[in-house]
Each structure stands twice: as structure tokens, then as C-alpha cells.
Motif scaffolding. Structure first.
Motif, PDB file in Angstrom:
ATOM      1  N   GLU A  37     -39.778  33.154   1.110  1.00  0.00           N
ATOM      2  CA  GLU A  37     -39.581  32.673  -0.411  1.00  0.00           C
ATOM      3  C   GLU A  37     -39.333  34.120  -0.888  1.00  0.00           C
ATOM      4  OE1 GLU A  37     -42.366  30.874  -3.119  1.00  0.00           O
ATOM      5  OE2 GLU A  37     -42.656  29.204  -1.595  1.00  0.00           O
ATOM      6  N   PHE A  38     -38.904  35.112  -0.830  1.00  0.00           N
ATOM      7  CA  PHE A  38     -38.958  36.494  -1.314  1.00  0.00           C
ATOM      8  C   PHE A  38     -38.135  37.253  -0.564  1.00  0.00           C
ATOM      9  CE2 PHE A  38     -42.873  35.451  -3.705  1.00  0.00           C
ATOM     10  CZ  PHE A  38     -42.200  35.564  -4.779  1.00  0.00           C
ATOM     11  N   GLN A  84     -32.794  46.875  -6.743  1.00  0.00           N
ATOM     12  CA  GLN A  84     -32.275  46.283  -8.067  1.00  0.00           C
ATOM     13  C   GLN A  84     -30.851  46.486  -8.783  1.00  0.00           C
ATOM     14  OE1 GLN A  84     -36.018  49.837  -9.663  1.00  0.00           O
ATOM     15  NE2 GLN A  84     -36.830  49.030  -7.917  1.00  0.00           N
ATOM     16  N   ILE A 131     -38.179  40.968  -4.246  1.00  0.00           N
ATOM     17  CA  ILE A 131     -37.159  39.776  -4.841  1.00  0.00           C
ATOM     18  C   ILE A 131     -37.218  38.264  -4.897  1.00  0.00           C
ATOM     19  CG2 ILE A 131     -34.797  38.913  -6.174  1.00  0.00           C
ATOM     20  CD1 ILE A 131     -33.758  41.810  -5.712  1.00  0.00           C
ATOM     21  N   ASP A 132     -37.390  37.432  -5.656  1.00  0.00           N
ATOM     22  CA  ASP A 132     -37.291  36.091  -5.537  1.00  0.00           C
ATOM     23  C   ASP A 132     -35.896  35.527  -4.892  1.00  0.00           C
ATOM     24  OD1 ASP A 132     -36.317  33.247  -5.848  1.00  0.00           O
ATOM     25  OD2 ASP A 132     -39.024  33.303  -6.553  1.00  0.00           O
ATOM     26  N   GLU A 138     -34.175  33.116  -4.180  1.00  0.00           N
ATOM     27  CA  GLU A 138     -33.123  32.337  -5.562  1.00  0.00           C
ATOM     28  C   GLU A 138     -32.627  32.768  -6.410  1.00  0.00           C
ATOM     29  OE1 GLU A 138     -34.602  28.425  -6.057  1.00  0.00           O
ATOM     30  OE2 GLU A 138     -36.132  28.144  -4.338  1.00  0.00           O
ATOM     31  N   VAL A 139     -33.360  33.814  -6.770  1.00  0.00           N
ATOM     32  CA  VAL A 139     -32.909  34.526  -7.944  1.00  0.00           C
ATOM     33  C   VAL A 139     -31.799  35.458  -7.700  1.00  0.00           C
ATOM     34  CG1 VAL A 139     -33.140  36.025  -9.628  1.00  0.00           C
ATOM     35  CG2 VAL A 139     -34.963  34.728  -9.396  1.00  0.00           C
ATOM     36  N   TYR A 140     -32.360  35.842  -6.277  1.00  0.00           N
ATOM     37  CA  TYR A 140     -31.197  36.984  -5.583  1.00  0.00           C
ATOM     38  C   TYR A 140     -29.514  36.679  -5.266  1.00  0.00           C
ATOM     39  CZ  TYR A 140     -29.949  41.315  -3.026  1.00  0.00           C
ATOM     40  OH  TYR A 140     -29.468  42.653  -2.393  1.00  0.00           O
ATOM     41  N   TRP A 141     -29.913  35.261  -4.972  1.00  0.00           N
ATOM     42  CA  TRP A 141     -28.546  34.500  -4.522  1.00  0.00           C
ATOM     43  C   TRP A 141     -27.448  34.385  -5.666  1.00  0.00           C
ATOM     44  CZ3 TRP A 141     -25.794  35.180  -0.238  1.00  0.00           C
ATOM     45  CH2 TRP A 141     -26.739  36.112   1.167  1.00  0.00           C
ATOM     46  N   GLU A 142     -28.344  33.147  -6.483  1.00  0.00           N
ATOM     47  CA  GLU A 142     -27.556  33.603  -8.001  1.00  0.00           C
ATOM     48  C   GLU A 142     -26.919  34.974  -8.456  1.00  0.00           C
ATOM     49  OE1 GLU A 142     -26.866  30.237  -9.523  1.00  0.00           O
ATOM     50  OE2 GLU A 142     -28.301  29.799  -7.656  1.00  0.00           O
ATOM     51  N   LEU A 143     -27.139  34.992  -8.611  1.00  0.00           N
ATOM     52  CA  LEU A 143     -26.731  36.803  -8.603  1.00  0.00           C
ATOM     53  C   LEU A 143     -25.603  37.141  -8.161  1.00  0.00           C
ATOM     54  CD1 LEU A 143     -29.782  38.866  -9.742  1.00  0.00           C
ATOM     55  CD2 LEU A 143     -28.499  37.401 -11.252  1.00  0.00           C
TER      56      LEU A 143
END
Length: 49
Positions: free
Chosen positions: A18-19, A24, A41-42, A44-49
């Protein structure tokens, strides 16, 4: 050793499904390709950015 292995060794934190270990501040946004610029970093969040 690369930054990834150095970060794992220094932080004693293993990434999991998951991470990930990511920047940063990504280099394309002015971040440095240095050890202190990495964090867990999570994914899903990393790929969204």
C-alpha cells in the motif's frame, strides 16, 4: 547503495503493497534527488499527484 536502500537502512521502515518510497518534492518540481527528500507515501496518493 542507492537512495532507496539507504533510506530503508536509515529509517528502518520497509515499504509494503500500500505504500512506496517516493519524493516529498519531485525533481520535476524543483526537489532534490537526495536521501532527505524521500518519504513513505500511500501509493494511491502518489499516483494521483
Amino acid at each position: 547503495m542507492g537512495h532507496y536502500q539507504d533510506w530503508i537502512h536509515q529509517s528502518q521502515i520497509e515499504p509494503d503493497y500500500e505504500f512506496i518510497i517516493g519524493y516529498q518534492v519531485p525533481p520535476y518540481l524543483g526537489g532534490k534527488d537526495e536521501l532527505h527528500n524521500l518519504e513513505k507515501i500511500d501509493m494511491e496518493v502518489y499516483w494521483e499527484l
